[in-house]
Scaffold this motif. Sequence first.
Motif, short mmCIF file in Angstrom:
data_model
loop_
_atom_site.label_atom_id
_atom_site.label_comp_id
_atom_site.label_asym_id
_atom_site.label_seq_id
_atom_site.Cartn_x
_atom_site.Cartn_y
_atom_site.Cartn_z
N TRP A 53 -1.06 7.82 -0.51
CA TRP A 53 -1.00 9.23 -0.93
C TRP A 53 0.26 9.67 -1.65
N TRP A 54 1.36 8.98 -1.42
CA TRP A 54 2.68 9.52 -1.79
C TRP A 54 3.02 9.38 -3.27
N GLY A 55 2.02 9.35 -4.12
CA GLY A 55 2.28 9.27 -5.55
C GLY A 55 1.58 10.41 -6.26
N ILE A 56 2.28 11.07 -7.16
CA ILE A 56 1.67 12.19 -7.88
C ILE A 56 1.59 11.82 -9.36
N PRO A 57 0.40 11.88 -9.99
CA PRO A 57 -0.87 12.33 -9.41
C PRO A 57 -1.76 11.18 -8.93
N TRP A 58 -1.45 9.95 -9.30
CA TRP A 58 -2.44 8.88 -9.13
C TRP A 58 -2.74 8.56 -7.68
N GLY A 59 -1.73 8.67 -6.82
CA GLY A 59 -1.95 8.36 -5.42
C GLY A 59 -3.03 9.26 -4.83
N LEU A 60 -3.01 10.52 -5.25
CA LEU A 60 -3.97 11.50 -4.72
C LEU A 60 -5.40 11.19 -5.15
N PHE A 61 -5.54 10.60 -6.36
CA PHE A 61 -6.89 10.24 -6.84
C PHE A 61 -7.34 8.89 -6.32
N ARG A 62 -6.41 7.94 -6.41
CA ARG A 62 -6.74 6.56 -6.08
C ARG A 62 -7.01 6.34 -4.60
N THR A 63 -6.26 7.04 -3.75
CA THR A 63 -6.34 6.75 -2.32
C THR A 63 -7.72 7.04 -1.72
N PRO A 64 -8.28 8.24 -1.93
CA PRO A 64 -9.62 8.45 -1.35
C PRO A 64 -10.65 7.50 -1.93
N PHE A 65 -10.51 7.16 -3.23
CA PHE A 65 -11.43 6.22 -3.86
C PHE A 65 -11.34 4.85 -3.18
N THR A 66 -10.10 4.40 -2.96
CA THR A 66 -9.89 3.07 -2.37
C THR A 66 -10.41 3.02 -0.93
N ILE A 67 -10.12 4.06 -0.17
CA ILE A 67 -10.56 4.09 1.24
C ILE A 67 -12.09 4.11 1.29
N GLY A 68 -12.70 4.95 0.43
CA GLY A 68 -14.16 5.02 0.38
C GLY A 68 -14.76 3.68 0.02
N ALA A 69 -14.17 3.01 -0.98
CA ALA A 69 -14.68 1.73 -1.44
C ALA A 69 -14.54 0.66 -0.35
N LEU A 70 -13.42 0.69 0.36
CA LEU A 70 -13.21 -0.27 1.45
C LEU A 70 -14.29 -0.11 2.53
#
Length: 197
Positions: free
Chosen positions: A135-152
């Motif tokens: 999460w700790w990256g703006i803006p990509w962390g905010l987009f990438r993290t839920p996508f990655t968790i969902g995909a996992l």
Amino acid sequence: MAIDKTKVREAYANLSDAEIEELATKEVTSLDEEAIHILIDEIESRNLNPTLIQAIQTQLTGFTMDDVERMKEKVLALPCPECGERGLELTGRLIREVKSFIVVTTYKRITFIACEECGEKRWRQALALSSLLGWWGIPWGLFRTPFTIGALLLDRRKLKEQSEQILNGFVINNMGDLQANLGHESQLLDIVYNQNR
Ligand SMILES: [Zn+2]
């Protein structure tokens, strides 16, 4: 001679699934490289059996599916490349990891071949790391993290199917290397271990 990509795309779009299958399994070597890419796109967009793409790859490399199957058996007979335990069933897992540090967000996607326990451990590690550090990256962390968790979480529902694809892909991509090291267990293990990183 360059092919007309739009025409080829159109022509393939008009073929039936059976004709696409025929093309993918029997005529790939007579096709232009661009045409092969279009064919692969068509197979993916129609959601046809992914083994068709593997069949294309084996024809291009000159190996038959039988060669691939035989090599896969040799890989599956290896001890687990992570814990060294023998006699365990090896499976392929897809590992996705996202880490952020202020403005930098890194996303890693690796295939991981190991025993079930080591695969599960690595998957949990990716989930924990991504949940904590993504999460700790703006803006990509905010987009990438839920996508990655969902995909996992989704990956976990199709373990068997994904494992088959990962194992086949690994053998096809490393056929030359694996063949050159046949009979040398530690070298074969190194090849698997390195691709797990
Ligand atoms: Zn293991």
